[in-house]
Structure formats: structure tokens, C-alpha cells
Design a protein around this motif. Structure first.
Motif, PDB file in Angstrom:
ATOM      1  N   ARG A  51      -1.201   8.967   3.083  1.00  0.00           N
ATOM      2  CA  ARG A  51      -2.585   9.274   2.718  1.00  0.00           C
ATOM      3  C   ARG A  51      -2.914  10.731   3.010  1.00  0.00           C
ATOM      4  O   ARG A  51      -3.560  11.411   2.216  1.00  0.00           O
ATOM      5  N   GLU A  52      -2.465  11.209   4.168  1.00  0.00           N
ATOM      6  CA  GLU A  52      -2.714  12.595   4.548  1.00  0.00           C
ATOM      7  C   GLU A  52      -2.051  13.564   3.567  1.00  0.00           C
ATOM      8  O   GLU A  52      -2.653  14.567   3.171  1.00  0.00           O
TER       9      GLU A  52
ATOM     10  N   GLU B 269       0.828  -1.205   0.000  1.00  0.00           N
ATOM     11  CA  GLU B 269       0.000   0.000   0.000  1.00  0.00           C
ATOM     12  C   GLU B 269       0.865   1.258   0.000  1.00  0.00           C
ATOM     13  O   GLU B 269       0.585   2.225  -0.714  1.00  0.00           O
TER      14      GLU B 269
ATOM     15  N   LEU C 142       0.933   4.186  -2.823  1.00  0.00           N
ATOM     16  CA  LEU C 142       0.765   5.602  -2.490  1.00  0.00           C
ATOM     17  C   LEU C 142       1.959   6.423  -2.966  1.00  0.00           C
ATOM     18  O   LEU C 142       1.798   7.529  -3.467  1.00  0.00           O
TER      19      LEU C 142
END
Length: 177
Positions: A94-95, A47, A51
Motif C-alpha cells: 500500500r505504501e 488483498e 495490490l
């Protein structure tokens, strides 16, 4: 016979002493926990890689995880620490992507406003990377006829053609003799 061990017969005639079932369950439980933690770490690494690939060229994503030490088989506590660090990195990535998405959305809205009314956005320049598009082009709010257009209030948005050609740069580097 040693205490805590019971004979187990393999191949019919030779007794082999095996640890008691409690010890086997602990070893099997630890092995299952290690397999589960390694699976979680593998999913988190995949993941994080996705990203990182999604953010490449747009924003910087924290993707490094500190080394645990010398090469060895990690214990459950160390595997949990690695998993937790990876989970933190994934959350930070993600942020960062969400934040970059908000910036690109606001820049697209600004570009839309600039195209509708260039006189309200004098001398503003928005690049393709600011709105999340590939390439080197820009939109620049400029007066139509230079100083005359600036005095008359004639503003337009000029779109650049993009990246300079490599052939032109090579010709400049090597002038003809």
C-alpha cells in the motif's frame, strides 16, 4: 473407567468414552482459532494479489512471503507469524502504491506546466509511464526550428507517436537480397 473421561452413548447401546468437556473446548477453541487465522491469511493473500496486480508495470510491490519450512500442519504460533508477515507485506505494498501515486500526480502537474510554458522546461522529457498511462509515448520540450529556434527562444512540446512497430523492426533485421 479412565479419569477425566465420561461415557457418551452413541447409537443407543454402546458406550464410547469421550474426553472431558474442558479438553473438547480447548480443541474446539484451537480449531476455531486456526480457522480464523487461515481466513485472515486468505484475505491478506487476496488483498496482496490485488495490490500486486494494481501495481504491475508501474512499481514494484513486495509480494513474497518466506516459507515456514517443510510441508506440515502449522501451529497457532506459526500461523500468526505467517499472518503478521502478510500484513507487513500488504502495508508495504500500500505504501509503495501511495508513493507511486504521489510521483505520478507530481509528474502530471509538471507535464501540465510544460505544455503551458515549454520555454521554462527546456529539453525536459516526460514519458507516459511517468504519468501512469500505458504505452511508450513521451512529451519532449524542444526548440521549434533546431538551433535557430533555440537562439530565438521558440520552444514547443513534441509528442512522440509511441512504441515502434514490430513490422518495421522485422524489416530491418532481414534486409532484402
Amino acid at each position: 473407567m479412565p479419569t477425566g473421561l465420561k461415557p457418551v452413548y452413541i447409537s443407543g447401546n454402546r458406550p464410547v468414552h469421550a474426553p472431558s468437556p474442558v479438553v473438547v473446548d480447548d480443541v474446539a477453541g484451537e480449531r476455531a482459532a486456526r480457522l480464523q487465522l487461515r481466513g485472515q491469511i486468505a484475505r491478506l493473500e487476496a488483498e496482496l494479489a490485488n495490490l500486486f496486480g494494481e501495481a504491475f508495470g508501474h512499481t514494484e510491490v513486495p509480494h513474497r512471503v518466506t516459507a515456514v519450512g517443510a510441508p506440515r500442519v502449522l501451529g497457532l504460533g506459526e500461523l500468526e507469524r505467517v499472518r503478521d508477515e502478510l500484513a507487513d507485506r500488504v502495508a508495504e505494498a500500500r505504501e509503495a502504491l501511495v508513493e507511486r501515486s504521489h510521483v505520478e500526480t507530481s509528474n502530471r502537474e509538471l507535464l501540465r506546466d510544460m505544455l503551458a510554458a515549454p520555454e521554462r522546461h527546456k529539453w525536459l522529457k516526460v514519458s507516459r509511464s511517468d504519468v501512469g498511462e500505458p504505452g511508450c509515448g513521451t512529451w519532449h520540450s524542444r526548440p521549434w526550428l533546431g538551433p535557430i529556434g533555440m537562439l530565438m527562444g521558440w520552444w514547443r512540446v513534441k509528442v512522440s507517436s509511441g512504441c515502434p512497430l514490430a513490422g518495421r523492426l522485422a524489416a530491418v533485421d532481414h534486409p532484402a537480397a
